[in-house]
Design a protein around this motif. Sequence first.
Motif, PDB file in Angstrom:
ATOM      1  N   THR A  93      -2.958   7.884  -7.016  1.00 14.11           N
ATOM      2  CA  THR A  93      -4.146   7.128  -6.608  1.00 14.11           C
ATOM      3  C   THR A  93      -4.884   7.822  -5.461  1.00 14.11           C
ATOM      4  N   ILE A 129       6.906   5.231  -5.172  1.00 13.75           N
ATOM      5  CA  ILE A 129       5.671   4.581  -4.674  1.00 13.75           C
ATOM      6  C   ILE A 129       5.120   5.312  -3.445  1.00 13.75           C
ATOM      7  N   CYS A 130       3.803   5.445  -3.372  1.00 17.24           N
ATOM      8  CA  CYS A 130       3.137   6.153  -2.266  1.00 17.24           C
ATOM      9  C   CYS A 130       3.459   5.482  -0.920  1.00 17.24           C
ATOM     10  N   PRO A 131       3.908   6.275   0.081  1.00 11.94           N
ATOM     11  CA  PRO A 131       4.244   5.676   1.382  1.00 11.94           C
ATOM     12  C   PRO A 131       3.025   5.436   2.271  1.00 11.94           C
ATOM     13  N   GLU A 132       1.840   5.853   1.820  1.00 15.28           N
ATOM     14  CA  GLU A 132       0.620   5.688   2.627  1.00 15.28           C
ATOM     15  C   GLU A 132       0.325   4.193   2.779  1.00 15.28           C
ATOM     16  N   LYS A 133      -0.119   3.779   4.006  1.00 19.92           N
ATOM     17  CA  LYS A 133      -0.451   2.364   4.248  1.00 19.92           C
ATOM     18  C   LYS A 133      -1.554   1.917   3.281  1.00 19.92           C
ATOM     19  N   ASN A 134      -1.468   0.706   2.786  1.00 19.57           N
ATOM     20  CA  ASN A 134      -2.465   0.118   1.881  1.00 19.57           C
ATOM     21  C   ASN A 134      -2.672   0.895   0.579  1.00 19.57           C
ATOM     22  N   CYS A 135      -1.680   1.657   0.177  1.00 22.40           N
ATOM     23  CA  CYS A 135      -1.782   2.335  -1.124  1.00 22.40           C
ATOM     24  C   CYS A 135      -0.449   2.173  -1.831  1.00 22.40           C
ATOM     25  N   ASP A 136      -0.491   1.556  -2.986  1.00 27.57           N
ATOM     26  CA  ASP A 136       0.761   1.379  -3.733  1.00 27.57           C
ATOM     27  C   ASP A 136       0.794   2.300  -4.939  1.00 27.57           C
ATOM     28  N   CYS A 141       0.543  11.457  -4.836  1.00 24.45           N
ATOM     29  CA  CYS A 141       0.179  10.099  -5.226  1.00 24.45           C
ATOM     30  C   CYS A 141      -0.940  10.174  -6.260  1.00 24.45           C
ATOM     31  N   ASP A 152      11.071   5.680  -0.748  1.00 26.68           N
ATOM     32  CA  ASP A 152      10.942   5.325  -2.162  1.00 26.68           C
ATOM     33  C   ASP A 152      10.253   6.485  -2.885  1.00 26.68           C
ATOM     34  N   LYS A 169       1.306   5.259  -7.714  1.00 29.21           N
ATOM     35  CA  LYS A 169       2.556   5.830  -8.244  1.00 29.21           C
ATOM     36  C   LYS A 169       2.617   7.303  -7.870  1.00 29.21           C
TER      37      LYS A 169
END
Length: 385
Positions: A40, A55-62, A38, A52, A64
Amino acid sequence: MIHQREDIEGIDSAILMHPSVWEASGHVSGFTDPLVECKTCHNRFREDQIEDIKICPEKNCDGKLTESKQFNLMFQTHMGPVQDKGSQIYLRPETAQGIFVNFENVMTSTRKKIPFGIGQIGKSFRNEITPGNFIFRTREFEQMEMEFFCQPDSADEWFNYWIEFSHNWFEFIGIKKSNLRKREHTADEKPHYAKAALDIEYNFPWGWGELETINNRSDHDLKSHSEKSGKDLSFFDEESKERYIPYVIEPAMGADRTVLAVICDAYDEEDLGDEKRSLLRFKPIVSPIQVAVLPLSKNEKLAEVSNDIYKKLQKVYRCQFDNTQSIGKRYRRQDEIGTPICLTIDFDTVEKDQCVTLRHRDTMDQIRIKIEDIEKEIEKLFTSF
Ligand code: GAP
């Protein structure tokens, strides 16, 4: 596989092996997972394990995700005092290669003929991108692998044979059939060495997960080692006068995952009205403790007979001696660790009847039996679990 069969030998091969072994096996070039990061939060993921891929699958992180790169899973270290490219070696990512490089040694020293197998249990190491789910995926784990060498035309038959054998073994150690399934690999998930592969999966609390892979490795490994080392690893069949490089069927199982599946399957909670009891309904064959010897108290009068019983049973079963706390608490503790049988020694044992109380984990029934009949009763009851 090893102790109860004439056609399989056991070995214990090296963990650290020369890079040539891993070049020949294809692991240096092909033992990789697709890695994405990710941009970010900088967490890393296996591309084939996320939904997907952008997009990052981590909670509260969108954030790339980066393009995926192939990441080699082998751990490296150095042999000797100089740490340069020439001293680089690998920790084994599978026990199998230690079997292939010992194939000829084992075959000639044990005078085996094709078909036969070589099995071993031991640690393997993989630099997993996403370890997790308790001991399901770790970077250091215990494998149980067997390489079965056979005539190429018989490989499909042996492939099916070892699938059935493995499935039956999981049931034998206590895993419910309804929690097991077989799943054939799709073309793109087959490992680089496999011509055909099938997983036996278990229905873990988080979903289906692989316990074992059965691979048809064809002549991939022996042929590659033969080419790389210049050593002829073909087999000459005296009866058919045929020379060939044996095909290999490989049941490859994770010991840690199997333990986890057995625990998940055995765990139960029972409402007893005034209290709840948790227990592990292990089959006696896999119970860490098979018989608990529990003197009613620490009173000296009970010590000698309790010790005698414990020492005698310890020669045959995995036993535990416990004379602390109340007997009720000790029964609960044994239930929690899955001990099928508890034996209680009380004052009547020494003063009156030379009998002990035998308690069954699942039914909680208690019967009074003679000391001399203990082993006979245990054997009889073990079949009821
Ligand atoms: N020699 C073939 C081979 O290694 P695999 O499917 O990669 O095949 C065999 O591994 C078994 O080893 C798996 O089915 C799994 O039970 C276990 N295993 C693999 N990676 C593991 C890990 N990181 N942690 C725990 N067990 C693992």
